[in-house]
Write a protein that holds these residues in place. Structure first.
Motif, PDB file in Angstrom:
ATOM      1  N   GLY A   3      -6.711  -1.485   4.591  1.00  0.00           N
ATOM      2  CA  GLY A   3      -5.905  -1.780   3.493  1.00  0.00           C
ATOM      3  C   GLY A   3      -6.730  -1.455   2.185  1.00  0.00           C
ATOM      4  O   GLY A   3      -6.208  -0.884   1.244  1.00  0.00           O
ATOM      5  N   ALA A   4      -7.930  -1.962   2.304  1.00  0.00           N
ATOM      6  CA  ALA A   4      -8.968  -1.420   1.064  1.00  0.00           C
ATOM      7  C   ALA A   4      -9.113   0.022   0.976  1.00  0.00           C
ATOM      8  O   ALA A   4      -9.118   0.516   0.136  1.00  0.00           O
ATOM      9  N   ASN A   5      -9.559   0.873   2.289  1.00  0.00           N
ATOM     10  CA  ASN A   5      -9.569   2.005   1.930  1.00  0.00           C
ATOM     11  C   ASN A   5      -8.321   2.894   1.480  1.00  0.00           C
ATOM     12  O   ASN A   5      -8.211   3.735   1.020  1.00  0.00           O
ATOM     13  N   ASP A   6      -7.080   2.333   2.163  1.00  0.00           N
ATOM     14  CA  ASP A   6      -5.978   3.051   1.681  1.00  0.00           C
ATOM     15  C   ASP A   6      -5.814   2.759   0.133  1.00  0.00           C
ATOM     16  O   ASP A   6      -5.185   3.617  -0.677  1.00  0.00           O
ATOM     17  N   GLY A   7      -5.894   1.525  -0.272  1.00  0.00           N
ATOM     18  CA  GLY A   7      -5.952   1.337  -1.619  1.00  0.00           C
ATOM     19  C   GLY A   7      -6.660   2.186  -2.631  1.00  0.00           C
ATOM     20  O   GLY A   7      -6.401   2.719  -3.648  1.00  0.00           O
ATOM     21  N   ALA A  41      -1.549   7.548 -19.265  1.00  0.00           N
ATOM     22  CA  ALA A  41      -0.764   8.172 -17.992  1.00  0.00           C
ATOM     23  C   ALA A  41      -1.401   7.621 -16.783  1.00  0.00           C
ATOM     24  O   ALA A  41      -0.819   7.358 -15.672  1.00  0.00           O
ATOM     25  N   MET A  42      -2.924   7.965 -16.860  1.00  0.00           N
ATOM     26  CA  MET A  42      -3.547   7.631 -15.565  1.00  0.00           C
ATOM     27  C   MET A  42      -3.416   6.373 -15.155  1.00  0.00           C
ATOM     28  O   MET A  42      -3.404   5.927 -13.992  1.00  0.00           O
ATOM     29  N   PHE A  43      -3.618   5.555 -16.063  1.00  0.00           N
ATOM     30  CA  PHE A  43      -3.892   4.104 -15.618  1.00  0.00           C
ATOM     31  C   PHE A  43      -2.356   3.656 -15.288  1.00  0.00           C
ATOM     32  O   PHE A  43      -2.310   2.647 -14.284  1.00  0.00           O
ATOM     33  N   LEU A  44      -1.393   4.093 -15.764  1.00  0.00           N
ATOM     34  CA  LEU A  44       0.169   3.392 -15.647  1.00  0.00           C
ATOM     35  C   LEU A  44       0.336   4.097 -13.954  1.00  0.00           C
ATOM     36  O   LEU A  44       1.053   3.329 -13.286  1.00  0.00           O
ATOM     37  N   ILE A  45       0.012   5.228 -13.669  1.00  0.00           N
ATOM     38  CA  ILE A  45       0.393   5.776 -12.371  1.00  0.00           C
ATOM     39  C   ILE A  45      -0.499   5.050 -11.503  1.00  0.00           C
ATOM     40  O   ILE A  45      -0.021   4.838 -10.337  1.00  0.00           O
ATOM     41  N   GLY A  69       0.775   2.580  -8.349  1.00  0.00           N
ATOM     42  CA  GLY A  69       0.521   2.961  -7.107  1.00  0.00           C
ATOM     43  C   GLY A  69       0.047   1.986  -6.505  1.00  0.00           C
ATOM     44  O   GLY A  69       0.101   1.488  -5.345  1.00  0.00           O
ATOM     45  N   LEU A  70      -0.687   1.029  -7.160  1.00  0.00           N
ATOM     46  CA  LEU A  70      -1.217  -0.318  -6.679  1.00  0.00           C
ATOM     47  C   LEU A  70      -0.034  -1.227  -6.193  1.00  0.00           C
ATOM     48  O   LEU A  70      -0.305  -1.859  -4.995  1.00  0.00           O
ATOM     49  N   VAL A  71       0.787  -1.404  -7.012  1.00  0.00           N
ATOM     50  CA  VAL A  71       1.834  -2.299  -6.893  1.00  0.00           C
ATOM     51  C   VAL A  71       2.791  -1.935  -5.721  1.00  0.00           C
ATOM     52  O   VAL A  71       2.956  -2.656  -4.673  1.00  0.00           O
ATOM     53  N   ALA A  72       3.082  -0.579  -5.734  1.00  0.00           N
ATOM     54  CA  ALA A  72       3.949   0.024  -4.519  1.00  0.00           C
ATOM     55  C   ALA A  72       3.321   0.119  -3.324  1.00  0.00           C
ATOM     56  O   ALA A  72       3.773  -0.292  -2.211  1.00  0.00           O
ATOM     57  N   GLY A  73       1.906   0.425  -3.424  1.00  0.00           N
ATOM     58  CA  GLY A  73       1.057   0.652  -1.934  1.00  0.00           C
ATOM     59  C   GLY A  73       0.971  -0.868  -1.413  1.00  0.00           C
ATOM     60  O   GLY A  73       0.851  -1.155  -0.148  1.00  0.00           O
ATOM     61  N   ALA A  74       0.447  -1.907  -2.302  1.00  0.00           N
ATOM     62  CA  ALA A  74       0.652  -3.282  -1.755  1.00  0.00           C
ATOM     63  C   ALA A  74       1.643  -3.764  -1.217  1.00  0.00           C
ATOM     64  O   ALA A  74       1.470  -4.118   0.140  1.00  0.00           O
ATOM     65  N   CYS A  75       2.886  -3.518  -1.653  1.00  0.00           N
ATOM     66  CA  CYS A  75       4.018  -4.084  -1.139  1.00  0.00           C
ATOM     67  C   CYS A  75       4.257  -3.223   0.385  1.00  0.00           C
ATOM     68  O   CYS A  75       4.735  -3.844   1.239  1.00  0.00           O
ATOM     69  N   SER A  76       4.333  -1.767   0.008  1.00  0.00           N
ATOM     70  CA  SER A  76       4.437  -0.919   1.484  1.00  0.00           C
ATOM     71  C   SER A  76       3.442  -1.421   2.621  1.00  0.00           C
ATOM     72  O   SER A  76       3.674  -1.569   3.566  1.00  0.00           O
ATOM     73  N   MET A  77       2.296  -1.931   2.366  1.00  0.00           N
ATOM     74  CA  MET A  77       1.016  -1.918   3.020  1.00  0.00           C
ATOM     75  C   MET A  77       1.737  -3.492   3.701  1.00  0.00           C
ATOM     76  O   MET A  77       1.568  -3.664   5.277  1.00  0.00           O
ATOM     77  N   ALA A  78       1.914  -4.475   2.968  1.00  0.00           N
ATOM     78  CA  ALA A  78       2.245  -5.810   3.543  1.00  0.00           C
ATOM     79  C   ALA A  78       3.636  -5.885   4.429  1.00  0.00           C
ATOM     80  O   ALA A  78       3.605  -6.298   5.496  1.00  0.00           O
ATOM     81  N   ILE A  79       4.587  -4.854   3.995  1.00  0.00           N
ATOM     82  CA  ILE A  79       5.816  -4.720   4.564  1.00  0.00           C
ATOM     83  C   ILE A  79       5.552  -4.129   6.104  1.00  0.00           C
ATOM     84  O   ILE A  79       6.025  -4.668   7.118  1.00  0.00           O
ATOM     85  N   GLY A  80       4.876  -3.021   6.061  1.00  0.00           N
ATOM     86  CA  GLY A  80       4.452  -2.146   7.151  1.00  0.00           C
ATOM     87  C   GLY A  80       3.872  -3.269   8.162  1.00  0.00           C
ATOM     88  O   GLY A  80       4.128  -3.200   9.467  1.00  0.00           O
ATOM     89  N   GLY A  95      -8.887  -2.504  -3.140  1.00  0.00           N
ATOM     90  CA  GLY A  95      -9.341  -1.288  -3.105  1.00  0.00           C
ATOM     91  C   GLY A  95      -8.822  -0.362  -4.354  1.00  0.00           C
ATOM     92  O   GLY A  95      -9.535   0.186  -4.989  1.00  0.00           O
ATOM     93  N   ALA A  96      -7.446  -0.641  -4.681  1.00  0.00           N
ATOM     94  CA  ALA A  96      -6.780   0.143  -5.529  1.00  0.00           C
ATOM     95  C   ALA A  96      -7.451  -0.272  -7.059  1.00  0.00           C
ATOM     96  O   ALA A  96      -7.512   0.447  -7.984  1.00  0.00           O
ATOM     97  N   ILE A  97      -7.873  -1.439  -7.438  1.00  0.00           N
ATOM     98  CA  ILE A  97      -8.207  -2.003  -8.548  1.00  0.00           C
ATOM     99  C   ILE A  97      -9.443  -1.142  -9.183  1.00  0.00           C
ATOM    100  O   ILE A  97      -9.712  -1.161 -10.316  1.00  0.00           O
TER     101      ILE A  97
END
Length: 205
Positions: free
Chosen positions: A35-39, A59-63, A67-78, A129-131
């Motif tokens: 999870g940390a490496n993926d983030g 723009a860089m910060f928003l994307i 990505g942080l929010v979407a990725g965390a949700c995706s990792m948790a669900i998966g 990781g994403a932060i």
């Protein structure tokens, strides 16, 4: 002879304890390290990709944040779905084995994987990781300096995560760090290069 038997028994007991420790770590360690490496790599690559065609820090910060929010949700669900499937298989196996001893049944249930814990570990680890690239970029206006800081921060974090995973997992720290570091660099370079290529081909943003 008794002394030898006792020594052998003690060594076997120590070996069993070591094996037990690693087996207990396996589930949460896998979720946390991946999870940390993926983030880290996913969000850094997204930000580098946007940075290839757009120099605006907002723009860089928003994307990156998306990505942080979407990725965390995706990792948790998966992870939840994956571990729940494993749990169903193990419970079904217990029923097929016809466990009748109450104490043994309780012990088996305590060792079953927890889908909720695995999902939470994945989400938190991904966010951790994403932060890193987000914090590295959000206060830097200069485009080139921002990219360099992101690369440096992500590289350091990759080495740290690789070393931590190797220590807890009992593997080689050097090999783990090199593998994680090179993989992260490749992901960022490919994302940056392909996005730059598409952006230079006439696609307007």
């Amino acid at each position: 002879m008794d002394h030898v038997n006792i020594s052998v028994a003690n060594n076997e007991e120590k070996g069993a304890n070591v094996d037990f420790d690693y087996s207990q770590r396996a589930q949460w360690l896998r979720a946390a390290v991946l999870g940390a490496n993926d983030g880290l790599v996913s969000v850094a690559s997204l930000m580098m990709g946007v940075g290839a065609v757009k120099q605006d820090v907002k723009a860089m910060f928003l994307i990156g944040f998306a990505g942080l929010v979407a990725g965390a949700c995706s990792m948790a669900i998966g992870e939840f779905v994956s571990v729940y499937s494993q749990l169903d298989i193990e419970v079904a196996q217990m029923k097929r084995d016809h466990i009748t001893n109450h104490d043994q049944e309780l012990a088996e249930k305590e060792n079953l994987p927890s889908p909720f814990q695995a999902a939470l570990a994945s989400a938190l680890a991904f966010s951790l990781g994403a932060i890193v690239p987000l914090l590295a970029a959000m206060f830097i206006d200069s485009y080139k300096v921002r990219l360099a800081v992101i690369l440096a921060a992500v590289s350091i974090a990759l080495v740290v995560f690789g070393a931590v995973g190797a220590v807890l997992g009992g593997s080689s720290r050097v090999k783990s760090c090199v593998r994680v570091l090179v993989g992260g660099w490749l992901a960022m370079a490919i994302t940056f290069g392909l996005t730059k290529l598409i952006g230079s081909s006439g696609l307007q943003m």
